[in-house]
Design a protein around this motif. Structure first.
Motif, mmCIF file in Angstrom:
data_model
loop_
_atom_site.group_PDB
_atom_site.id
_atom_site.type_symbol
_atom_site.label_atom_id
_atom_site.label_comp_id
_atom_site.label_asym_id
_atom_site.label_seq_id
_atom_site.Cartn_x
_atom_site.Cartn_y
_atom_site.Cartn_z
ATOM 1 N N LEU A 113 -28.029 -11.026 15.077
ATOM 2 C CA LEU A 113 -27.724 -11.314 16.479
ATOM 3 C C LEU A 113 -26.509 -12.232 16.608
ATOM 4 O O LEU A 113 -25.812 -12.201 17.620
ATOM 5 N N ALA A 114 -26.259 -13.061 15.590
ATOM 6 C CA ALA A 114 -25.119 -13.978 15.655
ATOM 7 C C ALA A 114 -23.812 -13.212 15.846
ATOM 8 O O ALA A 114 -22.943 -13.627 16.622
ATOM 9 N N ALA A 115 -23.667 -12.099 15.155
ATOM 10 C CA ALA A 115 -22.446 -11.296 15.279
ATOM 11 C C ALA A 115 -22.320 -10.735 16.694
ATOM 12 O O ALA A 115 -21.214 -10.680 17.257
ATOM 13 N N ARG A 116 -23.431 -10.325 17.280
ATOM 14 C CA ARG A 116 -23.386 -9.763 18.636
ATOM 15 C C ARG A 116 -23.061 -10.850 19.659
ATOM 16 O O ARG A 116 -22.358 -10.601 20.643
ATOM 17 N N VAL A 117 -23.553 -12.065 19.415
ATOM 18 C CA VAL A 117 -23.207 -13.180 20.298
ATOM 19 C C VAL A 117 -21.712 -13.471 20.200
ATOM 20 O O VAL A 117 -21.030 -13.654 21.217
ATOM 21 N N ARG A 118 -21.185 -13.493 18.974
ATOM 22 C CA ARG A 118 -19.755 -13.768 18.795
ATOM 23 C C ARG A 118 -18.894 -12.675 19.426
ATOM 24 O O ARG A 118 -17.803 -12.946 19.926
ATOM 25 N N ASP A 119 -19.365 -11.438 19.407
ATOM 26 C CA ASP A 119 -18.618 -10.350 20.038
ATOM 27 C C ASP A 119 -18.422 -10.600 21.525
ATOM 28 O O ASP A 119 -17.398 -10.223 22.101
ATOM 29 N N VAL A 120 -19.402 -11.241 22.142
ATOM 30 C CA VAL A 120 -19.331 -11.500 23.583
ATOM 31 C C VAL A 120 -18.653 -12.832 23.890
ATOM 32 O O VAL A 120 -17.771 -12.920 24.757
ATOM 33 N N LEU A 121 -19.043 -13.889 23.171
ATOM 34 C CA LEU A 121 -18.591 -15.238 23.497
ATOM 35 C C LEU A 121 -17.459 -15.746 22.624
ATOM 36 O O LEU A 121 -16.900 -16.805 22.897
ATOM 37 N N GLY A 122 -17.132 -15.024 21.557
ATOM 38 C CA GLY A 122 -16.040 -15.447 20.688
ATOM 39 C C GLY A 122 -16.539 -16.105 19.414
ATOM 40 O O GLY A 122 -17.726 -16.386 19.255
ATOM 41 N N ASP A 123 -15.611 -16.348 18.503
ATOM 42 C CA ASP A 123 -15.947 -16.965 17.220
ATOM 43 C C ASP A 123 -16.537 -18.354 17.429
ATOM 44 O O ASP A 123 -16.203 -19.057 18.375
#
Length: 199
Positions: A113-123
């Motif tokens: 899920l961390a990768a999906r969060v970063r896809d939306v909110l950024g690195d």
């Protein structure tokens, strides 16, 4: 609820229900039915708004990460005012505890899920990163202002504070006094206070 009746704030209602399931039963017990039952809505309603359970959980993680990050992100603006240890503690205690505890447990079970969060909110946008980065920026600002000593290592102290917060949120009932005591020990009294005491 009758068919065709709109439910105000449905997403937040489902997110809050998922949070309760995680905190009460653990993230492994999460299912679409568990969430809708907890929310008191029709079983298929979740899938009318989200592609599947993973899509729902990703949306939940983004929502809670945004809230946690926004709360922590206000910390650097407090540099130069008040007591540094109190500023850190008060800001961290303002983060919704249930959201932080549920998100931490969910991320352990579903690290993807961390990768999906970063896809939306950024690195560097997971809740863990947001708290650590805000604390680092704040401590660096306070050190530049001479309000904490040069011996304080902002990234190291921020990492310790972040780990401490998550440990207490996941294990302790009354976190306020323990968090305050530990942060004060890590950050110390302000350089100005020490100068005044010595003068």
């Amino acid at each position: 609820m009758p068919r065709g009746v709109a439910i105000p704030e449905l997403r937040q209602q489902l997110f809050a229900a998922a949070e309760r399931v995680i905190l009460r039963d653990g993230p492994a017990k999460l299912s679409g039915r568990a969430v809708t039952t907890e929310a008191g809505v029709a079983a298929g309603l979740l899938y009318a708004h989200f592609t599947d359970l993973d899509d729902f959980l990703a949306a939940y993680a983004v929502d809670r990460t945004f809230i946690i990050g926004a709360t922590a992100g206000a910390l650097p603006d407090r540099a130069g005012t008040g007591d540094p240890a109190a500023n850190l503690t008060d800001t961290l205690l303002a983060i919704p505890r249930e959201a932080l505890a549920a998100l931490a447990r969910l991320m352990v079970l579903k690290p993807e899920l961390a990768a999906r969060v970063r896809d939306v909110l950024g690195d560097h946008a997971t809740a863990l990163d947001a708290i650590e980065q805000a604390a680092t920026a704040y401590l660096e600002a306070e050190r530049r202002l001479g309000r904490i000593t040069e011996t304080v290592d902002p990234p190291a102290v921020a990492l310790a504070i972040d780990g401490l917060l998550h440990h207490l949120v996941l294990t302790a009932e009354d976190i306020d006094p323990r968090l305050r005591r530990a942060i004060t020990a890590l950050v110390g009294t302000t350089a100005n206070e020490r100068s005044g005491d010595n003068g």
